[in-house]
Design an enzyme around this catalytic site. Structure first.
Site, PDB file in Angstrom:
ATOM      1  N   PRO A 124       0.806  -1.210   0.000  1.00 26.60           N
ATOM      2  CA  PRO A 124       0.000   0.000   0.000  1.00 26.60           C
ATOM      3  C   PRO A 124       0.850   1.277   0.000  1.00 26.60           C
ATOM      4  O   PRO A 124       1.941   1.293   0.545  1.00 26.60           O
ATOM      5  CB  PRO A 124      -0.806  -0.123   1.286  1.00 26.60           C
ATOM      6  CG  PRO A 124      -0.090  -1.090   2.142  1.00 26.60           C
ATOM      7  CD  PRO A 124       0.759  -1.932   1.269  1.00 26.60           C
ATOM      8  N   GLU A 125       0.279   2.317  -0.619  1.00 32.24           N
ATOM      9  CA  GLU A 125       0.956   3.611  -0.683  1.00 32.24           C
ATOM     10  C   GLU A 125       0.196   4.607   0.199  1.00 32.24           C
ATOM     11  O   GLU A 125      -0.697   4.212   0.949  1.00 32.24           O
ATOM     12  CB  GLU A 125       1.015   4.090  -2.139  1.00 32.24           C
ATOM     13  CG  GLU A 125       1.714   3.074  -3.047  1.00 32.24           C
ATOM     14  CD  GLU A 125       1.794   3.513  -4.498  1.00 32.24           C
ATOM     15  OE1 GLU A 125       1.741   4.719  -4.768  1.00 32.24           O
ATOM     16  OE2 GLU A 125       1.892   2.632  -5.360  1.00 32.24           O
ATOM     17  N   LYS A 178       4.480   5.908   4.469  1.00 30.29           N
ATOM     18  CA  LYS A 178       3.653   4.725   4.229  1.00 30.29           C
ATOM     19  C   LYS A 178       3.549   3.841   5.474  1.00 30.29           C
ATOM     20  O   LYS A 178       3.503   2.629   5.379  1.00 30.29           O
ATOM     21  CB  LYS A 178       4.232   3.952   3.041  1.00 30.29           C
ATOM     22  CG  LYS A 178       4.224   4.773   1.746  1.00 30.29           C
ATOM     23  CD  LYS A 178       4.547   3.934   0.532  1.00 30.29           C
ATOM     24  CE  LYS A 178       5.919   4.221   0.012  1.00 30.29           C
ATOM     25  NZ  LYS A 178       6.209   3.491  -1.245  1.00 30.29           N
ATOM     26  N   HIS A 231      -2.161 -15.626   8.341  1.00 32.62           N
ATOM     27  CA  HIS A 231      -1.160 -14.564   8.165  1.00 32.62           C
ATOM     28  C   HIS A 231      -1.279 -13.464   9.225  1.00 32.62           C
ATOM     29  O   HIS A 231      -0.804 -12.355   9.031  1.00 32.62           O
ATOM     30  CB  HIS A 231      -1.286 -13.972   6.764  1.00 32.62           C
ATOM     31  CG  HIS A 231      -1.064 -14.969   5.686  1.00 32.62           C
ATOM     32  ND1 HIS A 231      -2.106 -15.629   5.071  1.00 32.62           N
ATOM     33  CD2 HIS A 231       0.075 -15.466   5.154  1.00 32.62           C
ATOM     34  CE1 HIS A 231      -1.609 -16.477   4.180  1.00 32.62           C
ATOM     35  NE2 HIS A 231      -0.286 -16.403   4.213  1.00 32.62           N
ATOM     36  N   ARG A 238       2.753 -11.624   2.818  1.00 33.77           N
ATOM     37  CA  ARG A 238       4.136 -11.920   2.445  1.00 33.77           C
ATOM     38  C   ARG A 238       5.120 -11.789   3.594  1.00 33.77           C
ATOM     39  O   ARG A 238       6.235 -12.290   3.519  1.00 33.77           O
ATOM     40  CB  ARG A 238       4.563 -11.050   1.265  1.00 33.77           C
ATOM     41  CG  ARG A 238       3.885 -11.516  -0.014  1.00 33.77           C
ATOM     42  CD  ARG A 238       4.320 -10.736  -1.209  1.00 33.77           C
ATOM     43  NE  ARG A 238       5.752 -10.817  -1.460  1.00 33.77           N
ATOM     44  CZ  ARG A 238       6.361 -10.141  -2.418  1.00 33.77           C
ATOM     45  NH1 ARG A 238       5.692  -9.346  -3.208  1.00 33.77           N
ATOM     46  NH2 ARG A 238       7.662 -10.252  -2.581  1.00 33.77           N
ATOM     47  N   ARG A 247      10.635  -1.600 -12.373  1.00 33.33           N
ATOM     48  CA  ARG A 247       9.212  -1.490 -12.039  1.00 33.33           C
ATOM     49  C   ARG A 247       8.438  -1.060 -13.284  1.00 33.33           C
ATOM     50  O   ARG A 247       8.932  -0.278 -14.081  1.00 33.33           O
ATOM     51  CB  ARG A 247       8.986  -0.430 -10.941  1.00 33.33           C
ATOM     52  CG  ARG A 247       9.908  -0.481  -9.739  1.00 33.33           C
ATOM     53  CD  ARG A 247       9.621  -1.608  -8.797  1.00 33.33           C
ATOM     54  NE  ARG A 247       8.266  -1.655  -8.297  1.00 33.33           N
ATOM     55  CZ  ARG A 247       7.834  -1.015  -7.215  1.00 33.33           C
ATOM     56  NH1 ARG A 247       8.654  -0.259  -6.520  1.00 33.33           N
ATOM     57  NH2 ARG A 247       6.580  -1.133  -6.828  1.00 33.33           N
TER      58      ARG A 247
END
Ligand SMILES: [Zn+2]
Length: 278
Positions: free
Chosen positions: A2-3, A61, A93, A114, A267
């Site tokens: 997320p940004e 962030k 998770h 992750r 990217r």
């Protein structure tokens, strides 16, 4: 991801924990690679149990909960982390849990598929080393035009690559950099030093316009479905992307150009040759 817009949405969601006292701190058993929790969980637990949450802030962030001791619990989602008040997407998770009393929110979770995220208890004297001006630039939502230009214009990098540098300006990541440059009508590969005064003005305005629109829609949930707000609901800005992940489709800004994909610093960048000519 997320940004800034997604993390700002999480921050607004967890504001329901302000005023709560932390009664319990847990690191649930997890068979996956553990996330970074610092200091060690027993020390962490000793320092925050019984303490009150006084504020919920965002640092670039990251989401930060400031305690009555002056220290702050800082959640850094990185790629797939979520700060949640509602039940997490799955228990597998789940990485960290605070039990709360005395506020609307009764629990606060950190979930991370992750496992690249982190939870840190940061004392006031550690703050500058971690998040001070040498580490993190001014926030993208509040940076002024002169500041933006001063921090980026001498860089020899392409503008898209420079916008991702958190030391220059904090909060913009790969997704919003493409969207911002499209709205600003600036080609992503243009070296910073070649932007005109007018282009800097457009870019500065576009940063705020795009980030505020995205916050209004509670961020972007991409096709992997990972990002959720604090109540485990998806965001809506993915339906408004002008160029991001839309290669081969018409640009939503001009309706004429076909969105192109380009790789910069490993990217993907998306842009429109019609709105963003060099
Ligand atoms: Zn276009």
């Amino acid at each position: 991801m997320p940004e800034l817009p997604e993390v700002e949405t999480m921050r607004r969601g967890v504001a329901a924990a302000i005023g709560a006292t932390i009664t319990r701190v847990e690191r649930p058993a997890c068979r996956l690679k553990p996330i970074v929790v610092a200091p060690r969980i027993d020390v962490f637990r000793r320092r925050v149990t019984g303490r009150r949450i006084e504020a919920a802030d965002r640092i670039g962030k990251r989401v930060s909960l400031r305690l009555d001791t002056g220290a702050a619990i800082v959640f850094e989602p990185r790629m797939t982390g979520l700060v949640l008040l509602a039940e997490p997407p799955d228990v597998e998770h789940l990485r960290f849990r605070l039990t709360l009393s005395g506020a609307e929110a009764e629990q606060l979770w950190f979930w991370d598929r992750r496992g690249l995220g982190s939870v840190r208890l940061v004392a006031p004297e550690q703050w500058d080393d971690l998040y001070g001006p040498g580490k993190l630039g001014p926030d993208a939502l509040t940076i002024g035009l002169p500041q933006l230009q001063e921090r980026l214009s001498t860089s020899r990098r392409a503008i898209k690559v420079a916008l991702l540098d958190q030391r220059a300006v904090a909060g913009i990541g790969n997704l919003y950099a493409s969207e911002i440059l499209n709205v600003a009508q600036v080609h992503p590969a243009l070296p910073c030093g070649r932007l005109t005064r007018n282009a800097w003005q457009r870019l500065h305005k576009a940063i705020r316009v795009v980030l505020e629109e995205a916050i209004h829609c509670e961020g972007s949930t991409l096709s992997d479905g990972t990002y959720r707000n604090a109540l485990n609901d998806p965001g809506g800005y993915q339906n408004h992307h002008r160029v991001y992940d839309r290669a081969g489709q018409p640009c939503r800004s001009c309706g004429q150009g076909i969105v192109q994909r380009l790789v910069q610093a490993q990217r993907s960048t998306f842009y429109c040759r019609v709105c963003q000519s060099r």
